[in-house]
Design a protein around this motif. Structure first.
Motif, PDB file in Angstrom:
ATOM      1  N   MET A 179       1.913  -9.070  -5.496  1.00  0.00           N
ATOM      2  CA  MET A 179       0.935  -9.751  -4.646  1.00  0.00           C
ATOM      3  C   MET A 179       0.529 -11.128  -5.172  1.00  0.00           C
ATOM      4  SD  MET A 179       0.298  -8.086  -1.875  1.00  0.00           S
ATOM      5  CE  MET A 179      -1.164  -8.956  -1.322  1.00  0.00           C
ATOM      6  N   GLY A 180       0.981 -11.502  -6.370  1.00  0.00           N
ATOM      7  CA  GLY A 180       0.537 -12.777  -6.930  1.00  0.00           C
ATOM      8  C   GLY A 180      -0.979 -12.796  -7.050  1.00  0.00           C
ATOM      9  N   ASP A 181      -1.608 -13.885  -6.587  1.00  0.00           N
ATOM     10  CA  ASP A 181      -3.073 -13.985  -6.632  1.00  0.00           C
ATOM     11  C   ASP A 181      -3.711 -13.707  -5.270  1.00  0.00           C
ATOM     12  OD1 ASP A 181      -3.121 -14.667  -9.353  1.00  0.00           O
ATOM     13  OD2 ASP A 181      -2.673 -16.772  -8.882  1.00  0.00           O
ATOM     14  N   VAL A 182      -2.930 -13.141  -4.341  1.00  0.00           N
ATOM     15  CA  VAL A 182      -3.464 -12.830  -3.006  1.00  0.00           C
ATOM     16  C   VAL A 182      -4.169 -11.471  -3.055  1.00  0.00           C
ATOM     17  CG1 VAL A 182      -2.884 -12.414  -0.579  1.00  0.00           C
ATOM     18  CG2 VAL A 182      -1.598 -14.117  -1.906  1.00  0.00           C
ATOM     19  N   PRO A 183      -5.446 -11.393  -2.655  1.00  0.00           N
ATOM     20  CA  PRO A 183      -6.133 -10.098  -2.666  1.00  0.00           C
ATOM     21  C   PRO A 183      -5.452  -9.096  -1.727  1.00  0.00           C
ATOM     22  CG  PRO A 183      -7.711 -11.887  -2.436  1.00  0.00           C
ATOM     23  CD  PRO A 183      -6.348 -12.486  -2.246  1.00  0.00           C
ATOM     24  N   MET A 184      -5.414  -7.840  -2.151  1.00  0.00           N
ATOM     25  CA  MET A 184      -4.827  -6.757  -1.347  1.00  0.00           C
ATOM     26  C   MET A 184      -5.928  -5.794  -0.927  1.00  0.00           C
ATOM     27  SD  MET A 184      -1.780  -4.063  -2.347  1.00  0.00           S
ATOM     28  CE  MET A 184      -2.779  -3.004  -3.424  1.00  0.00           C
ATOM     29  N   ASP A 185      -6.052  -5.580   0.376  1.00  0.00           N
ATOM     30  CA  ASP A 185      -7.034  -4.622   0.881  1.00  0.00           C
ATOM     31  C   ASP A 185      -6.668  -3.207   0.460  1.00  0.00           C
ATOM     32  OD1 ASP A 185      -9.078  -5.912   2.818  1.00  0.00           O
ATOM     33  OD2 ASP A 185      -7.179  -6.866   3.371  1.00  0.00           O
ATOM     34  N   GLY A 186      -7.699  -2.411   0.205  1.00  0.00           N
ATOM     35  CA  GLY A 186      -7.474  -1.021  -0.179  1.00  0.00           C
ATOM     36  C   GLY A 186      -8.556  -0.113   0.364  1.00  0.00           C
ATOM     37  N   ILE A 187      -8.235   1.166   0.439  1.00  0.00           N
ATOM     38  CA  ILE A 187      -9.182   2.168   0.933  1.00  0.00           C
ATOM     39  C   ILE A 187      -8.737   3.537   0.434  1.00  0.00           C
ATOM     40  CG2 ILE A 187      -7.937   2.687   3.088  1.00  0.00           C
ATOM     41  CD1 ILE A 187     -10.670   2.688   4.524  1.00  0.00           C
ATOM     42  N   SER A 188      -9.684   4.428   0.230  1.00  0.00           N
ATOM     43  CA  SER A 188      -9.316   5.817  -0.068  1.00  0.00           C
ATOM     44  C   SER A 188      -9.091   6.548   1.242  1.00  0.00           C
ATOM     45  CB  SER A 188     -10.417   6.524  -0.859  1.00  0.00           C
ATOM     46  OG  SER A 188     -10.146   7.921  -0.893  1.00  0.00           O
ATOM     47  N   THR A 219      -7.506  -8.735  -6.084  1.00  0.00           N
ATOM     48  CA  THR A 219      -6.202  -9.154  -6.603  1.00  0.00           C
ATOM     49  C   THR A 219      -5.672  -8.038  -7.507  1.00  0.00           C
ATOM     50  OG1 THR A 219      -7.117 -10.185  -8.577  1.00  0.00           O
ATOM     51  CG2 THR A 219      -6.908 -11.579  -6.599  1.00  0.00           C
ATOM     52  N   ILE A 220      -4.388  -8.063  -7.789  1.00  0.00           N
ATOM     53  CA  ILE A 220      -3.812  -7.039  -8.668  1.00  0.00           C
ATOM     54  C   ILE A 220      -4.461  -7.097 -10.051  1.00  0.00           C
ATOM     55  CG2 ILE A 220      -1.693  -6.117  -9.701  1.00  0.00           C
ATOM     56  CD1 ILE A 220      -2.051  -5.812  -6.567  1.00  0.00           C
ATOM     57  N   GLN A 221      -4.771  -8.296 -10.533  1.00  0.00           N
ATOM     58  CA  GLN A 221      -5.456  -8.384 -11.827  1.00  0.00           C
ATOM     59  C   GLN A 221      -6.851  -7.754 -11.755  1.00  0.00           C
ATOM     60  OE1 GLN A 221      -4.130  -9.379 -14.883  1.00  0.00           O
ATOM     61  NE2 GLN A 221      -6.009  -8.318 -15.492  1.00  0.00           N
ATOM     62  N   GLN A 222      -7.534  -7.903 -10.622  1.00  0.00           N
ATOM     63  CA  GLN A 222      -8.850  -7.269 -10.476  1.00  0.00           C
ATOM     64  C   GLN A 222      -8.730  -5.739 -10.423  1.00  0.00           C
ATOM     65  OE1 GLN A 222     -10.034  -9.557  -6.992  1.00  0.00           O
ATOM     66  NE2 GLN A 222     -11.602 -10.652  -8.171  1.00  0.00           N
ATOM     67  N   TYR A 223      -7.689  -5.241  -9.745  1.00  0.00           N
ATOM     68  CA  TYR A 223      -7.439  -3.787  -9.789  1.00  0.00           C
ATOM     69  C   TYR A 223      -7.198  -3.357 -11.234  1.00  0.00           C
ATOM     70  CZ  TYR A 223      -6.913  -3.226  -4.675  1.00  0.00           C
ATOM     71  OH  TYR A 223      -7.138  -3.163  -3.315  1.00  0.00           O
ATOM     72  N   ALA A 224      -6.399  -4.155 -11.958  1.00  0.00           N
ATOM     73  CA  ALA A 224      -6.105  -3.841 -13.361  1.00  0.00           C
ATOM     74  C   ALA A 224      -7.371  -3.875 -14.212  1.00  0.00           C
ATOM     75  CB  ALA A 224      -5.073  -4.837 -13.908  1.00  0.00           C
ATOM     76  N   ILE A 235      -4.855  -2.915 -19.356  1.00  0.00           N
ATOM     77  CA  ILE A 235      -3.988  -2.872 -18.170  1.00  0.00           C
ATOM     78  C   ILE A 235      -3.949  -4.265 -17.546  1.00  0.00           C
ATOM     79  CG2 ILE A 235      -3.612  -1.799 -15.907  1.00  0.00           C
ATOM     80  CD1 ILE A 235      -5.217   0.636 -17.029  1.00  0.00           C
ATOM     81  N   ARG A 236      -2.739  -4.746 -17.237  1.00  0.00           N
ATOM     82  CA  ARG A 236      -2.567  -6.117 -16.750  1.00  0.00           C
ATOM     83  C   ARG A 236      -1.660  -6.154 -15.516  1.00  0.00           C
ATOM     84  NH1 ARG A 236      -0.901  -8.841 -22.621  1.00  0.00           N
ATOM     85  NH2 ARG A 236      -2.415  -7.674 -23.886  1.00  0.00           N
ATOM     86  N   ASP A 237      -1.815  -7.225 -14.757  1.00  0.00           N
ATOM     87  CA  ASP A 237      -0.893  -7.505 -13.652  1.00  0.00           C
ATOM     88  C   ASP A 237       0.470  -7.873 -14.238  1.00  0.00           C
ATOM     89  OD1 ASP A 237       0.480  -8.458 -11.455  1.00  0.00           O
ATOM     90  OD2 ASP A 237      -0.911 -10.095 -11.017  1.00  0.00           O
ATOM     91  N   ALA A 238       1.519  -7.168 -13.820  1.00  0.00           N
ATOM     92  CA  ALA A 238       2.869  -7.461 -14.325  1.00  0.00           C
ATOM     93  C   ALA A 238       3.420  -8.775 -13.773  1.00  0.00           C
ATOM     94  CB  ALA A 238       3.819  -6.323 -13.965  1.00  0.00           C
ATOM     95  N   ILE A 281     -18.606   4.696   2.071  1.00  0.00           N
ATOM     96  CA  ILE A 281     -17.228   4.428   1.645  1.00  0.00           C
ATOM     97  C   ILE A 281     -17.209   3.939   0.201  1.00  0.00           C
ATOM     98  CG2 ILE A 281     -17.015   1.982   2.344  1.00  0.00           C
ATOM     99  CD1 ILE A 281     -14.313   3.100   3.734  1.00  0.00           C
ATOM    100  N   ARG A 282     -16.221   4.404  -0.560  1.00  0.00           N
ATOM    101  CA  ARG A 282     -16.184   4.096  -1.991  1.00  0.00           C
ATOM    102  C   ARG A 282     -15.397   2.822  -2.291  1.00  0.00           C
ATOM    103  NH1 ARG A 282     -13.608   9.522  -4.058  1.00  0.00           N
ATOM    104  NH2 ARG A 282     -12.649   9.277  -1.999  1.00  0.00           N
ATOM    105  N   SER A 283     -15.894   2.099  -3.280  1.00  0.00           N
ATOM    106  CA  SER A 283     -15.150   0.976  -3.836  1.00  0.00           C
ATOM    107  C   SER A 283     -14.007   1.526  -4.688  1.00  0.00           C
ATOM    108  CB  SER A 283     -16.065   0.117  -4.706  1.00  0.00           C
ATOM    109  OG  SER A 283     -16.489   0.877  -5.840  1.00  0.00           O
ATOM    110  N   PHE A 284     -13.096   0.639  -5.094  1.00  0.00           N
ATOM    111  CA  PHE A 284     -12.021   1.055  -5.994  1.00  0.00           C
ATOM    112  C   PHE A 284     -12.596   1.597  -7.301  1.00  0.00           C
ATOM    113  CE2 PHE A 284      -8.558  -0.003  -9.117  1.00  0.00           C
ATOM    114  CZ  PHE A 284      -7.639   0.926  -8.650  1.00  0.00           C
ATOM    115  N   SER A 285     -13.619   0.942  -7.796  1.00  0.00           N
ATOM    116  CA  SER A 285     -14.259   1.383  -9.038  1.00  0.00           C
ATOM    117  C   SER A 285     -14.807   2.806  -8.904  1.00  0.00           C
ATOM    118  CB  SER A 285     -15.383   0.408  -9.408  1.00  0.00           C
ATOM    119  OG  SER A 285     -16.035   0.824 -10.572  1.00  0.00           O
ATOM    120  N   GLN A 286     -15.498   3.074  -7.807  1.00  0.00           N
ATOM    121  CA  GLN A 286     -16.040   4.430  -7.590  1.00  0.00           C
ATOM    122  C   GLN A 286     -14.917   5.449  -7.439  1.00  0.00           C
ATOM    123  OE1 GLN A 286     -18.296   3.048  -4.177  1.00  0.00           O
ATOM    124  NE2 GLN A 286     -20.221   3.674  -5.136  1.00  0.00           N
ATOM    125  N   PHE A 287     -13.859   5.045  -6.734  1.00  0.00           N
ATOM    126  CA  PHE A 287     -12.724   5.950  -6.527  1.00  0.00           C
ATOM    127  C   PHE A 287     -12.073   6.320  -7.859  1.00  0.00           C
ATOM    128  CE2 PHE A 287      -8.143   6.540  -6.070  1.00  0.00           C
ATOM    129  CZ  PHE A 287      -8.106   7.629  -5.211  1.00  0.00           C
TER     130      PHE A 287
END
Length: 298
Positions: A179-188, A219-224, A235-238, A281-287
């Protein structure tokens, strides 16, 4: 149950359908008819114990679909491309449900759809598990079925399995999502049921619309970073590119690389609306906090 309108839920023992089924049972506004290929399986019996009507239904069997939808007010429809890897089969299944819903006069269908990327990109990108659902969306509306399409963001659940961090030779872990630096939407997916129940409760607002669902976009780095903080790992963005990703050689690598290319185009996912439809609805952190057990082998 006789006093309440029936919502038939396809795939009621799966991830999406199961979430919708549980929510309908909990809010008690509608009666649940849980549809599944195997009515004797444990999850089906559990739904029956909670008060659902459990009915056998196979999307490849028109007679069973017709029987399953008789007398229903509405339906939640989900198809699974990954069961068979055939866009054509998924389109056939979706159109079959649309035709029967039209004939039986269902008042509201909520379809788990996605964009027709092939058409939107002028044929430059093919994402079969999106494109087939996009065709089915268009068909539902073209024949006049009162339908709402819900288009889900990437599942947070994928980070527990196929997108789990991988240890590098240098000792840290990486997330290899192009994804580079483009944010990716997510949901549980577990949080989707409440959203769908809210849509069924407000047909006047949602019939005829496509609703993009997302809990948040990182972003993937923020997920990491979230994973690092909660799991206590580095944990890092590859920083892998879509071109490198599609050459990884696993089944579906090119398909998924094209999906990520489409995500770069920022498809419409409405975070504010998603939170209105499910305030819990949960954030990624809560999930991740709720699912730390899945990472115990890291």
């Amino acid at each position: 149950m006789a006093n309440r309108k029936i919502i038939a839920v396809f795939g009621a023992t799966g991830a999406q359908g199961g979430s919708v089924a549980r929510s309908i049972l909990e809010n008690k506004h509608f009666a649940l008819r849980a549809l599944t290929r195997d009515v004797s399986q444990k999850k089906a019996l559990a739904l029956r114990d909670l008060g659902a009507e459990v009915v056998r239904c196979d999307l490849d069997d028109a007679a069973s679909v017709e029987e399953a939808l008789k007398g229903a007010h509405g339906a939640f429809v989900v198809t699974n491309f990954w069961d068979h890897l055939s866009k054509e089969k998924e389109v056939c299944q979706g159109k079959l449900v649309a035709d029967i819903a039209k004939r039986l006069g269902l008042k509201h269908v909520v379809y788990s759809g996605l964009e027709n990327v092939d058409r939107l990109s002028g044929g430059k990108l093919k994402v079969l598990h999106f494109d087939g659902k996009g065709e089915v969306e268009e068909y539902f509306w073209s024949i006049g079925v009162p339908m709402t399409s819900v288009r889900l963001a990437a599942y947070f659940e994928n980070f527990l399995t196929v997108w789990k961090p991988v240890k590098s030779p240098d000792g840290y872990y990486t997330l290899a999502l192009p994804m580079g630096d483009v944010p990716m939407d997510g949901i549980s997916v577990a949080d989707v049921g409440t959203v769908v129940s809210s849509i069924f409760a407000s047909p006047e607002e949602f019939v005829g619309k496509a609703v993009g669902l997302s809990a948040e976009a990182l972003t993937i780095q923020q997920y990491a970073d979230v994973l690092s903080r909660i799991l206590g790992k580095d944990i890092r963005d590859a920083k892998i590119t879509p071109e490198a990703y599609e050459k990884l050689g696993f089944p579906g690598a090119e398909e998924l690389a094209n999906m990520f290319r489409f995500y770069h185009m920022k498809p419409n996912r409405d975070i504010k609306l998603t939170h209105r439809l499910n305030p819990q609805i949960r954030s990624f952190s809560q999930f991740i906090s709720d699912n730390q057990e899945a990472f115990k082998d890291l």
